[in-house]
Scaffold this motif. Sequence first.
Motif, PDB file in Angstrom:
ATOM      1  N   ALA A 145       0.835  -1.209   0.000  1.00 16.40           N
ATOM      2  CA  ALA A 145       0.000   0.000   0.000  1.00 16.40           C
ATOM      3  C   ALA A 145       0.868   1.256   0.000  1.00 16.40           C
ATOM      4  CB  ALA A 145      -0.926  -0.009   1.221  1.00 16.40           C
ATOM      5  N   ARG A 146       1.827   1.314   0.914  1.00 13.66           N
ATOM      6  CA  ARG A 146       2.691   2.498   0.998  1.00 13.66           C
ATOM      7  C   ARG A 146       3.532   2.676  -0.257  1.00 13.66           C
ATOM      8  NH1 ARG A 146       3.199   1.048   6.661  1.00 13.66           N
ATOM      9  NH2 ARG A 146       4.861  -0.385   6.065  1.00 13.66           N
ATOM     10  N   LEU A 147       4.109   1.581  -0.721  1.00 14.77           N
ATOM     11  CA  LEU A 147       5.000   1.665  -1.871  1.00 14.77           C
ATOM     12  C   LEU A 147       4.228   2.005  -3.142  1.00 14.77           C
ATOM     13  CD1 LEU A 147       7.989   1.443  -2.357  1.00 14.77           C
ATOM     14  CD2 LEU A 147       7.696  -0.981  -2.889  1.00 14.77           C
ATOM     15  N   GLY A 148       3.013   1.475  -3.264  1.00 16.63           N
ATOM     16  CA  GLY A 148       2.185   1.786  -4.433  1.00 16.63           C
ATOM     17  C   GLY A 148       1.878   3.269  -4.526  1.00 16.63           C
ATOM     18  N   VAL A 149       1.482   3.863  -3.405  1.00 22.14           N
ATOM     19  CA  VAL A 149       1.190   5.300  -3.380  1.00 22.14           C
ATOM     20  C   VAL A 149       2.455   6.106  -3.660  1.00 22.14           C
ATOM     21  CG1 VAL A 149       0.453   7.227  -1.924  1.00 22.14           C
ATOM     22  CG2 VAL A 149      -0.776   5.054  -1.826  1.00 22.14           C
ATOM     23  N   LEU A 150       3.571   5.704  -3.067  1.00 17.30           N
ATOM     24  CA  LEU A 150       4.824   6.443  -3.258  1.00 17.30           C
ATOM     25  C   LEU A 150       5.278   6.405  -4.713  1.00 17.30           C
ATOM     26  CD1 LEU A 150       7.121   8.042  -2.020  1.00 17.30           C
ATOM     27  CD2 LEU A 150       8.249   5.884  -1.433  1.00 17.30           C
ATOM     28  N   ILE A 151       5.160   5.249  -5.361  1.00 14.16           N
ATOM     29  CA  ILE A 151       5.549   5.142  -6.774  1.00 14.16           C
ATOM     30  C   ILE A 151       4.654   6.024  -7.639  1.00 14.16           C
ATOM     31  CG2 ILE A 151       5.599   3.576  -8.761  1.00 14.16           C
ATOM     32  CD1 ILE A 151       6.481   1.355  -6.812  1.00 14.16           C
ATOM     33  N   LEU A 152       3.340   5.996  -7.366  1.00 11.32           N
ATOM     34  CA  LEU A 152       2.398   6.815  -8.122  1.00 11.32           C
ATOM     35  C   LEU A 152       2.715   8.296  -7.978  1.00 11.32           C
ATOM     36  CD1 LEU A 152      -0.224   7.208  -9.748  1.00 11.32           C
ATOM     37  CD2 LEU A 152      -1.478   7.131  -7.574  1.00 11.32           C
ATOM     38  N   LEU A 153       2.963   8.736  -6.750  1.00 10.12           N
ATOM     39  CA  LEU A 153       3.240  10.164  -6.523  1.00 10.12           C
ATOM     40  C   LEU A 153       4.629  10.554  -7.027  1.00 10.12           C
ATOM     41  CD1 LEU A 153       1.412  12.341  -5.250  1.00 10.12           C
ATOM     42  CD2 LEU A 153       0.619  10.005  -4.882  1.00 10.12           C
ATOM     43  N   THR A 154       5.576   9.633  -7.003  1.00  7.83           N
ATOM     44  CA  THR A 154       6.892   9.933  -7.563  1.00  7.83           C
ATOM     45  C   THR A 154       6.793  10.186  -9.060  1.00  7.83           C
ATOM     46  OG1 THR A 154       8.030   8.596  -5.880  1.00  7.83           O
ATOM     47  CG2 THR A 154       9.238   9.063  -7.913  1.00  7.83           C
ATOM     48  N   ILE A 155       6.061   9.330  -9.747  1.00 10.55           N
ATOM     49  CA  ILE A 155       5.859   9.510 -11.193  1.00 10.55           C
ATOM     50  C   ILE A 155       5.138  10.825 -11.472  1.00 10.55           C
ATOM     51  CG2 ILE A 155       4.658   8.597 -13.221  1.00 10.55           C
ATOM     52  CD1 ILE A 155       5.142   5.784 -12.040  1.00 10.55           C
ATOM     53  N   THR A 156       4.114  11.112 -10.651  1.00 10.28           N
ATOM     54  CA  THR A 156       3.343  12.348 -10.849  1.00 10.28           C
ATOM     55  C   THR A 156       4.222  13.580 -10.620  1.00 10.28           C
ATOM     56  OG1 THR A 156       1.386  11.187 -10.018  1.00 10.28           O
ATOM     57  CG2 THR A 156       1.249  13.579 -10.185  1.00 10.28           C
ATOM     58  N   ARG A 157       5.072  13.535  -9.620  1.00  9.99           N
ATOM     59  CA  ARG A 157       5.970  14.662  -9.351  1.00  9.99           C
ATOM     60  C   ARG A 157       6.981  14.842 -10.488  1.00  9.99           C
ATOM     61  NH1 ARG A 157       5.720  12.712  -3.629  1.00  9.99           N
ATOM     62  NH2 ARG A 157       4.674  14.351  -2.432  1.00  9.99           N
ATOM     63  N   LEU A 158       7.486  13.748 -11.004  1.00 13.28           N
ATOM     64  CA  LEU A 158       8.437  13.843 -12.115  1.00 13.28           C
ATOM     65  C   LEU A 158       7.771  14.452 -13.348  1.00 13.28           C
ATOM     66  CD1 LEU A 158      10.376  10.450 -11.809  1.00 13.28           C
ATOM     67  CD2 LEU A 158      11.066  12.725 -11.024  1.00 13.28           C
ATOM     68  N   LEU A 159       6.513  14.089 -13.584  1.00 16.66           N
ATOM     69  CA  LEU A 159       5.762  14.685 -14.695  1.00 16.66           C
ATOM     70  C   LEU A 159       5.540  16.178 -14.452  1.00 16.66           C
ATOM     71  CD1 LEU A 159       3.098  11.896 -15.391  1.00 16.66           C
ATOM     72  CD2 LEU A 159       4.970  12.605 -16.906  1.00 16.66           C
ATOM     73  N   ALA A 160       5.251  16.536 -13.205  1.00 20.25           N
ATOM     74  CA  ALA A 160       5.049  17.949 -12.861  1.00 20.25           C
ATOM     75  C   ALA A 160       6.322  18.748 -13.095  1.00 20.25           C
ATOM     76  CB  ALA A 160       4.598  18.077 -11.409  1.00 20.25           C
ATOM     77  N   VAL A 161       7.476  18.160 -12.761  1.00 19.17           N
ATOM     78  CA  VAL A 161       8.754  18.819 -13.016  1.00 19.17           C
ATOM     79  C   VAL A 161       8.971  18.959 -14.524  1.00 19.17           C
ATOM     80  CG1 VAL A 161      11.266  18.563 -12.860  1.00 19.17           C
ATOM     81  CG2 VAL A 161       9.829  18.094 -10.858  1.00 19.17           C
ATOM     82  N   TYR A 162       8.657  17.901 -15.265  1.00 18.51           N
ATOM     83  CA  TYR A 162       8.841  17.922 -16.725  1.00 18.51           C
ATOM     84  C   TYR A 162       8.028  19.040 -17.370  1.00 18.51           C
ATOM     85  CZ  TYR A 162       8.801  16.364 -21.586  1.00 18.51           C
ATOM     86  OH  TYR A 162       8.914  16.307 -22.958  1.00 18.51           O
ATOM     87  N   PHE A 163       6.806  19.273 -16.850  1.00 21.35           N
ATOM     88  CA  PHE A 163       5.944  20.318 -17.412  1.00 21.35           C
ATOM     89  C   PHE A 163       6.126  21.662 -16.692  1.00 21.35           C
ATOM     90  CE2 PHE A 163       3.615  16.475 -18.814  1.00 21.35           C
ATOM     91  CZ  PHE A 163       3.536  16.768 -20.173  1.00 21.35           C
ATOM     92  N   ASP A 164       7.206  21.771 -15.900  1.00 22.18           N
ATOM     93  CA  ASP A 164       7.587  23.016 -15.255  1.00 22.18           C
ATOM     94  C   ASP A 164       6.487  23.570 -14.356  1.00 22.18           C
ATOM     95  OD1 ASP A 164       9.431  24.989 -14.674  1.00 22.18           O
ATOM     96  OD2 ASP A 164       8.745  26.314 -16.287  1.00 22.18           O
ATOM     97  N   ALA A 165       5.926  22.701 -13.503  1.00 20.58           N
ATOM     98  CA  ALA A 165       4.837  23.106 -12.609  1.00 20.58           C
ATOM     99  C   ALA A 165       5.334  24.063 -11.536  1.00 20.58           C
ATOM    100  CB  ALA A 165       4.216  21.871 -11.969  1.00 20.58           C
ATOM    101  N   GLN A 166       4.413  24.885 -11.041  1.00 22.62           N
ATOM    102  CA  GLN A 166       4.739  25.849  -9.994  1.00 22.62           C
ATOM    103  C   GLN A 166       4.670  25.202  -8.610  1.00 22.62           C
ATOM    104  OE1 GLN A 166       5.810  29.075 -10.790  1.00 22.62           O
ATOM    105  NE2 GLN A 166       5.829  28.039 -12.787  1.00 22.62           N
ATOM    106  N   LEU A 167       5.131  25.943  -7.611  1.00 25.51           N
ATOM    107  CA  LEU A 167       5.243  25.413  -6.258  1.00 25.51           C
ATOM    108  C   LEU A 167       3.911  24.897  -5.725  1.00 25.51           C
ATOM    109  CD1 LEU A 167       6.658  24.929  -3.578  1.00 25.51           C
ATOM    110  CD2 LEU A 167       6.397  27.368  -3.072  1.00 25.51           C
ATOM    111  N   GLN A 168       2.811  25.628  -5.974  1.00 24.05           N
ATOM    112  CA  GLN A 168       1.512  25.213  -5.428  1.00 24.05           C
ATOM    113  C   GLN A 168       1.136  23.798  -5.850  1.00 24.05           C
ATOM    114  OE1 GLN A 168       2.186  28.168  -6.562  1.00 24.05           O
ATOM    115  NE2 GLN A 168       1.191  29.790  -5.363  1.00 24.05           N
ATOM    116  N   VAL A 169       1.530  23.408  -7.064  1.00 24.78           N
ATOM    117  CA  VAL A 169       1.220  22.058  -7.556  1.00 24.78           C
ATOM    118  C   VAL A 169       1.871  21.006  -6.669  1.00 24.78           C
ATOM    119  CG1 VAL A 169       1.535  20.444  -9.481  1.00 24.78           C
ATOM    120  CG2 VAL A 169       0.924  22.832  -9.932  1.00 24.78           C
ATOM    121  N   PHE A 170       3.080  21.251  -6.245  1.00 21.21           N
ATOM    122  CA  PHE A 170       3.790  20.279  -5.425  1.00 21.21           C
ATOM    123  C   PHE A 170       3.242  20.233  -4.000  1.00 21.21           C
ATOM    124  CE2 PHE A 170       6.709  21.395  -8.851  1.00 21.21           C
ATOM    125  CZ  PHE A 170       7.010  20.136  -9.347  1.00 21.21           C
TER     126      PHE A 170
END
Length: 435
Positions: A145-170
Amino acid sequence: MKKSSPLLSTLWLASEKLCAMALVLLTTLILARHLGPDAFGQLNYLVAIVSLISPFAAMGLNAIVTRELVLKPEANDTILASALGLRLLGAAVASLVVFIAAPWFVEPGFRLAFSMLLIANLFTAFLLFDYWLQAHVANRYAAKARLGVLILLTITRLLAVYFDAQLQVFVWLAAAEIALTGLAFLLVYMLKGNGIAQLRFCATTAKSLLAQSWWLMLSGLAAIVYLKIDQVMLGQLSSHQQVGIYAVASRLSEVWYFFPVALVSSFFPKLLTSKTTCTDQYQQQLQQLNDALFVVALLLAIVVMFIAEPIIILLFGNSYQASAAVLSIHIWAGVFIFMRALLSKWLLAENLLRFSLITQIAGALLNIAANYWLIPIHGALGAAVATVLSYAAASYLALFLHAKTWPMAKIITASFLLPFRFALKGRTIYQKLEK
């Protein structure tokens, strides 16, 4: 629900911790570079504030719930429902108080995102089901459960960085991770347990649980103050840039803290056996284990102190160069934290848990006082010094204040004198050989 063997359950948790450590370090590295010290500091400042109220969601019930579920399997539904009600109430009250006070310490542009963090904090009540899994020796479900959520949010954060998201998104993503982790444990219980419909709240059971847990809640609050109050106070007394500088250093320093816990947990059953069968052997094993923890922490601190600057610049860039000096100081807290892992188990074996609470509260108060004094003068460096001082006081100096803890004070002192002990032992052997 099928139980795992204790060994397999431990392997699941160890594997999850290693994977989580790698993912957290990767995310820290990328986010720190993407956001820069100021924005990265703002993010850590907001998350740290919410972390400070997490003990009110736990309500000190974690270990108590596991024990009660094991001892009273016929009352599991009542115990879970009562504990869950207490945790939801604690999280709601704490979040509401912080929300009302938010205008004094959260900038207007971040209040909506911060409110989402507070709402997400309510979902931490469902982490109660993690302790239900522990009681049933089914840690593999918790790890997944913990690892599944962490992997999902890690991927989402990397995508947010790729699309140059602002601080509020993080900040929103941090809230999403907190909420999704709680929901993941709720889902596990719905699939593997008796179901939410079977839960029955009992005021008498809730009162009994609360009577046992209040001092553990204070202990948990003191522990989280150790870890997070420095970042909150840096944001208040210095700047968000200093929070970012400190956050990078503390992440690299704290990543090693799983090692002493794992080592001591492995040897603890053997220590308990020795305590009941041979006192001399028990004392010898305590000294040997504490020596090992001290040597590992000391070598780690020395190595990190010498390589801090090139590692920081290589991983995080020149904008975080100031983190190197902070890391060189903060890493020395590990010397006391490593030995604290054994001290905590020793206090449990000797039935001195109340002393553990007193030392943690005293250490937390000292940490706050030292931060208040040092941060305005030295910024992140001052916070690192305050951390080392507070751990030294709570995990070593406080042991001299009561006769019952003198035995452990002597053991830790002997570990500090380990080089002299080796030199003296070598001299004795040499003298015997001469004869």
